[in-house]
Motif scaffolding. Structure first.
Motif, PDB file in Angstrom:
ATOM      1  N   ARG A 741       0.842  -1.192   0.000  1.00 50.28           N
ATOM      2  CA  ARG A 741       0.000   0.000   0.000  1.00 50.28           C
ATOM      3  C   ARG A 741       0.879   1.243   0.000  1.00 50.28           C
ATOM      4  NH1 ARG A 741      -1.240  -1.917   5.470  1.00 50.28           N
ATOM      5  NH2 ARG A 741      -0.045  -0.706   7.003  1.00 50.28           N
ATOM      6  N   SER A 742       0.327   2.318  -0.532  1.00 48.18           N
ATOM      7  CA  SER A 742       1.056   3.579  -0.534  1.00 48.18           C
ATOM      8  C   SER A 742       1.216   4.086   0.891  1.00 48.18           C
ATOM      9  CB  SER A 742       0.325   4.613  -1.405  1.00 48.18           C
ATOM     10  OG  SER A 742      -1.041   4.704  -1.043  1.00 48.18           O
ATOM     11  N   GLY A 743       2.254   4.861   1.113  1.00 47.44           N
ATOM     12  CA  GLY A 743       2.567   5.317   2.467  1.00 47.44           C
ATOM     13  C   GLY A 743       1.548   6.312   2.996  1.00 47.44           C
ATOM     14  N   GLN A 744       1.329   6.265   4.309  1.00 47.02           N
ATOM     15  CA  GLN A 744       0.356   7.168   4.899  1.00 47.02           C
ATOM     16  C   GLN A 744       0.951   8.551   5.075  1.00 47.02           C
ATOM     17  OE1 GLN A 744       0.616   4.480   8.519  1.00 47.02           O
ATOM     18  NE2 GLN A 744      -0.128   6.361   9.455  1.00 47.02           N
ATOM     19  N   ASN A 770       0.096  17.075   6.973  1.00 46.99           N
ATOM     20  CA  ASN A 770       0.125  15.888   6.108  1.00 46.99           C
ATOM     21  C   ASN A 770       0.583  16.230   4.690  1.00 46.99           C
ATOM     22  OD1 ASN A 770      -0.666  14.235   8.197  1.00 46.99           O
ATOM     23  ND2 ASN A 770      -2.834  14.268   7.644  1.00 46.99           N
ATOM     24  N   ASN A 771       1.709  16.954   4.621  1.00 49.20           N
ATOM     25  CA  ASN A 771       2.227  17.409   3.329  1.00 49.20           C
ATOM     26  C   ASN A 771       3.175  16.413   2.685  1.00 49.20           C
ATOM     27  OD1 ASN A 771       4.250  17.722   5.254  1.00 49.20           O
ATOM     28  ND2 ASN A 771       5.119  19.544   4.274  1.00 49.20           N
ATOM     29  N   ASN A 772       3.408  15.263   3.344  1.00 46.71           N
ATOM     30  CA  ASN A 772       4.316  14.272   2.780  1.00 46.71           C
ATOM     31  C   ASN A 772       3.771  12.876   3.061  1.00 46.71           C
ATOM     32  OD1 ASN A 772       6.584  13.192   1.539  1.00 46.71           O
ATOM     33  ND2 ASN A 772       8.013  14.557   2.611  1.00 46.71           N
ATOM     34  N   ASN A 773       4.366  11.870   2.432  1.00 45.10           N
ATOM     35  CA  ASN A 773       3.928  10.488   2.633  1.00 45.10           C
ATOM     36  C   ASN A 773       5.106   9.590   2.955  1.00 45.10           C
ATOM     37  OD1 ASN A 773       1.791  11.670   0.633  1.00 45.10           O
ATOM     38  ND2 ASN A 773       0.823   9.890   1.570  1.00 45.10           N
ATOM     39  N   LEU A 774       4.877   8.629   3.854  1.00 44.47           N
ATOM     40  CA  LEU A 774       5.898   7.648   4.159  1.00 44.47           C
ATOM     41  C   LEU A 774       6.177   6.785   2.936  1.00 44.47           C
ATOM     42  CD1 LEU A 774       4.589   6.404   7.641  1.00 44.47           C
ATOM     43  CD2 LEU A 774       6.465   8.005   7.221  1.00 44.47           C
ATOM     44  N   ARG A 775       7.280   6.061   3.004  1.00 43.94           N
ATOM     45  CA  ARG A 775       7.585   5.113   1.929  1.00 43.94           C
ATOM     46  C   ARG A 775       6.513   4.035   1.880  1.00 43.94           C
ATOM     47  NH1 ARG A 775      12.872   1.202   1.610  1.00 43.94           N
ATOM     48  NH2 ARG A 775      11.772   0.317   3.395  1.00 43.94           N
ATOM     49  N   LYS A 809      12.102  -3.212   6.228  1.00 45.03           N
ATOM     50  CA  LYS A 809      11.864  -2.195   7.246  1.00 45.03           C
ATOM     51  C   LYS A 809      10.743  -1.278   6.768  1.00 45.03           C
ATOM     52  CE  LYS A 809      13.973   1.516   9.949  1.00 45.03           C
ATOM     53  NZ  LYS A 809      15.185   2.322  10.205  1.00 45.03           N
ATOM     54  N   ASN A 810       9.581  -1.439   7.371  1.00 44.12           N
ATOM     55  CA  ASN A 810       8.429  -0.615   7.028  1.00 44.12           C
ATOM     56  C   ASN A 810       8.189   0.422   8.113  1.00 44.12           C
ATOM     57  OD1 ASN A 810       7.338  -1.856   4.533  1.00 44.12           O
ATOM     58  ND2 ASN A 810       7.092  -3.657   5.841  1.00 44.12           N
ATOM     59  N   VAL A 811       8.288   1.678   7.763  1.00 52.30           N
ATOM     60  CA  VAL A 811       8.002   2.765   8.708  1.00 52.30           C
ATOM     61  C   VAL A 811       6.497   2.978   8.725  1.00 52.30           C
ATOM     62  CG1 VAL A 811       8.365   5.189   9.274  1.00 52.30           C
ATOM     63  CG2 VAL A 811      10.226   3.843   8.263  1.00 52.30           C
ATOM     64  N   ASN A 831       8.672   5.036  13.891  1.00 52.14           N
ATOM     65  CA  ASN A 831       8.223   3.759  14.429  1.00 52.14           C
ATOM     66  C   ASN A 831       8.097   2.776  13.276  1.00 52.14           C
ATOM     67  OD1 ASN A 831       8.041   4.821  16.994  1.00 52.14           O
ATOM     68  ND2 ASN A 831       5.869   5.319  16.812  1.00 52.14           N
ATOM     69  N   THR A 832       8.632   1.579  13.475  1.00 52.04           N
ATOM     70  CA  THR A 832       8.649   0.593  12.387  1.00 52.04           C
ATOM     71  C   THR A 832       7.759  -0.606  12.708  1.00 52.04           C
ATOM     72  OG1 THR A 832      10.625  -0.459  13.337  1.00 52.04           O
ATOM     73  CG2 THR A 832      10.969   1.247  11.668  1.00 52.04           C
TER      74      THR A 832
END
Length: 846
Positions: A741-744, A770-775, A809-811, A831-832
């Motif tokens: 899934r795309s990053g939150q 919320n101007n950016n998204n996690l990997r 490693k999923n953040v 947090n991973t």
């Protein structure tokens, strides 16, 4: 002449058919033996069990005895032998046989996916698309059971299904239940079924295997459904169509539960081995239910008084459990279960991964000062138990009483020496419990009228104590929920296809929040109580082509003198043989939500507390949702497409868990999510595979904030899951699958000015929310399941599961803190998710 020949031919044909009908007339073998003894003055010697329930063809009146005996030797599994001219013995000649059959409804429709198994053995199968089944090497005296949800279980002796020159047809009568029928009997995997009104039903006893799991974990399993996922990998924080975790109504045998996870969300708190079925509804909910503006997760335990003692026990690398079904008579039974972790005694690699995942970046795992030497001692364990007393007064009146208890306990002591050689220590304790009592009376007054009276009590507590020696300060935090409920409803069949449903529900909810500090002395306790009266009614129409359920629920909140009217709609129309149209809609409300005051609440482990609406700073949440979809189903293949639109009003900044400039503000707003879910599923006798895709856009709207519209914390634009299950051998199964899934979204500090000072306090100066998204999140999982028989009464299984096979490693969360070494800079805290995490489960059932 021609007419005479024609009449003669008809008469001859009639006589021939009549003769054939006479020859093929069947009668019980026991009766034939009695007739032969009287007619030929002979004696048969046999065991009644060997000849009982066997039908044979009636011989013609002039057939000789030896010809009859010869025919019986050829057409039965028995050996007829003349000891003398007058005495004949009968014995069985086969120890095992091949059996087969065809299961059909009373309308002559084949039942695909029905379970057929040998009672007391690990031998069974499921019917194919024609309703056909076959089993080899079955003991001739075995009992065969055939079951399918919504139909009465059929029990036959194996010898009556002996595969001779044809397979017997077994008619499965419809179960006289007031339940919606199943439209997909094997959905994703064995034990998952789709009901006609669109909800999904998980039958734990028949549940197959899902990637990464070693147990039929109730709340982990439902995440295989499109639109259902956990952004932070915790079953305590399940997001359904973009909603928050507290927006899911959780019911266990009618008791509302305020807590759902062990290990602070990594393991379901509900023992699956006495949980009979779980029904998940995302939209089109029955008017009997309120709360849970995102979904309803309804769990039911086993509800049948059985004749024999049964149970099971098992363990994995985290906990051990056992359950028993104890019949006291044919009317009274007791079901009990218990589970406890052994993590306070033994630390396994699975436990280490779970501990690191649960307590990362918490008060338990971090120190405020640079550490020169550290000593720590932790004791963490959890347990749960349940009991259910079943009493069937008769076939029409059933009484049930049940109790459930859930507990998580953490004691953590730490001593450390800082760089100034000061010996410091802290002690942390956290206890989290949910206790529930309930009972109900179900009465079937006639074939057309049924009532149900239910009452329950639910208590949730979370208590945390944090003591620091350097300040001699003790912080105590408490959150308590007490709820009692009474519910009465009745079903009335107005017509063969039409049912009416009406009832009343009363709920009293009280919530307490307390904080106490010892130095300096400070104490604050707040308690609120809310009474809710509700009337509900609906009509339900079911026919071969059309399912329609329409209803309305009226909720009156006594404290606010407020009435909420909630219409509900659920429609399914089979307009072509293989294609169905689905339309769903609902209005719902919710008066209890969770808020997050500070990151270090409750040691930073369970930093959410329940709170009641006050219609001022915290309004009653209200949702409106609509969905339109199509489903194609043919020969084990399902394609399901559904578009949805949902808006939830009355949310607050404090219950969204912001890490931006809004997190300490008070504001009331809403969120709107719209999207589409696609599911492709192919099932067969030996394998099942599926892939799902969800696209959604989820935005907040807070009128008093700037900007007023920005992406939701749960705004996951793209989500994909897939899995493949395969039966390698008869008792050996493999499952492999994954999630992408795309990053939150998350918020970054303003690049040019990362911190800002207010008096003596420095804060992170965040940019646009919320101007950016996690990997992107990606995980591959796998499971193996092997079943084997220990003896005739005891059978076992070994399951191996691995989460995150690639150790990626999923953040799952990122926020910022002021750099302790540079007040003008902010540092990222990540947090991973779980890394490579194996587990193994061993079980025995009897």
């Amino acid at each position: 002449m021609n007419r005479t020949k024609y009449v003669s031919l008809v008469v001859l044909l009639f006589l021939s058919l009549n003769a054939v009908a006479q020859i093929q007339k069947q009668l019980p073998l026991v009766q034939l033996l009695q007739d032969l003894e009287a007619k030929f003055d002979v004696k048969f010697s046999y065991k009644l069990d060997d000849v009982d329930n066997i039908l044979v063809e009636e011989p013609e009146g002039n057939t000789a005895l030896k010809a009859i005996i010869s025919a019986l030797n050829e057409t039965t599994l028995l050996n007829f032998k003349f000891l003398t001219a007058r005495y004949i013995t009968i014995s069985t000649i086969e120890k095992t046989i091949s059996i087969c059959g065809v299961l059909k409804t009373t309308d002559n429709i084949p039942l695909y996916g029905a379970s057929v198994y040998v009672e007391g053995q690990l031998k069974g199968t499921v019917t194919n698309e024609e309703g056909h089944f076959k089993l080899e090497a079955v003991p001739v005296d075995a009992t065969i059971k055939m079951s399918f949800l919504g139909f009465k279980t059929q029990t036959l002796l194996a010898k009556t299904l002996w595969a001779k020159d044809h397979c017997e047809t077994v008619v499965m009568p419809i179960e006289s239940e007031w339940l919606n029928k199943i439209v997909i009997s094997k959905f994703l995997t064995t034990g998952l079924q789709q009901r006609i009104e669109g909800s999904t039903q998980l039958n734990t006893a028949k549940f197959g295997i899902l990637p990464g799991l070693t147990e039929p974990d109730v709340l982990q399993s439902i995440q295989a459904l499109p639109g259902v996922e956990s952004l932070n990998e915790s079953i305590a924080h399940i997001n359904v169509r973009g909603g928050t975790n507290d927006q899911n109504l959780m019911l266990w045998d009618g008791i509302k539960m305020y807590h759902s996870g062990h290990f602070f969300g990594l393991i379901s708190a509900y023992n699956p081995y006495l949980t009979d079925k779980v029904i998940v509804t995302k939209n089109g909910t029955s008017s009997a239910y309120s709360d849970g503006v995102s979904s309803t997760i309804n769990m039911f335990t086993k509800d049948e008084v059985t004749e024999e003692l049964s149970g099971g026990f098992g363990a994995n690398l985290i906990h051990a459990d056992a359950f028993l079904e104890i019949p006291f008579s044919d009317k009274i039974a007791l079901h009990i279960s218990g589970r406890r972790s052994f993590t306070d005694v033994l630390n396994s690699p699975t436990y280490d991964n779970y501990f690191q995942r649960s307590f990362q970046d918490s008060e338990v795992a971090t120190n405020p000062d640079p550490v020169q030497e550290q000593r720590s001692d932790s004791e963490f364990y959890f347990y749960d138990y349940s009991a259910k007393l079943l009493f069937d007064l008769n076939t029409k009146h059933h009484f049930r009483a049940h109790v459930i208890g859930i507990s998580n306990n953490l004691d953590y002591e730490e001593g450390y020496t800082n760089t100034s050689n000061q010996s410091l220590s802290k002690a942390s304790r956290l206890k989290q419990e949910n206790l529930g009592f309930g009972g109900h009376w179900e009465a079937l007054w006639s074939d057309k009228f049924q009532t149900n009276l239910r009452a329950y009590y639910s208590q949730y507590n979370v208590d945390a104590t944090d003591y620091r020696s350097e300040t001699d300060q003790q912080l105590i935090q408490t959150n308590e929920v007490l709820e009692t409920g009474l519910k009465f409803h009745g079903h009335l069949k107005l017509h063969e296809n039409l049912t009416s449903f009406s009832g009343y529900q009363f709920t009293e909810t009280g919530i307490l929040n307390g904080t106490s500090v010892s130095n300096p002395a400070y104490s604050r306790t707040k308690k609120d109580v809310l009474l809710n009266h509700a009337m509900f009614t609906e009509l339900e129409w079911q026919s071969k082509q059309l399912y329609l359920r329409g209803g309305v629920r009226m909720n009156y909140f006594q404290k606010f003198n407020k009435l909420l009217v909630e219409p509900r709609l659920n429609l399914r129309y089979q307009f072509l043989k293989d294609i169905a149209l689905k339309v769903q809609g609902e209005f719902k409300n919710q008066s209890a939500t969770q808020i997050i005051d500070f990151q270090d609440d409750f040691l930073g482990v369970e930093n959410r507390r329940w709170i009641l609406a006050d219609e001022q700073s915290i309004p009653i949440s209200e949702s409106q949702q609509a969905a339109l979809g199509f489903q194609y189903k043919r020969k084990g293949f399902v394609a399901d497409v559904e578009g949805f639109y949902k808006t939830v009003e009355g949310i607050t900044v404090s219950n969204q868990g912001f890490y931006n400039n809004f997190q300490y503000l008070n504001a009331i707003g809403s969120y709107t999510v719209k999207g589409v879910e696609v599911l492709l599923n192919k099932t067969a006798n030996r394998f099942s595979t599926w892939a799902s895709y969800t696209y959604s856009v989820n935005n907040y709207k807070f009128e008093t904030l700037n900007p007023s519209v920005f992406p939701n914390n749960a705004d996951i634009r793209h989500s994909v899951s897939f899995a493949f299950n395969y039966d390698l051998f008869k008792n050996f199964k493999l499952a492999f699958g994954g999630i992408w899934r795309s990053g939150q979204p998350y918020t970054t500090p303003l690049e040019t000015n990362q911190t800002v000072q207010n008096g003596n306090t420095t804060y992170v100066n965040y940019d646009t929310p919320n101007n950016n998204n996690l990997r992107d999140f990606m995980r591959l999982d796998a499971s193996l399941n092997y079943k084997f028989k220990i003896n005739d009464a005891l059978y076992s299984s070994v399951k191996i599961g691995v989460l995150n096979l690639l150790d990626r490693k999923n953040v799952i969360q990122q926020y910022y803190e002021v750099d302790p070494n540079n007040e003008n800079a902010a540092i990222a805290i990540q947090n991973t998710a779980l890394g490579l995490t194996p587990n193994i489960s061993v079980r025995c059932n009897f």
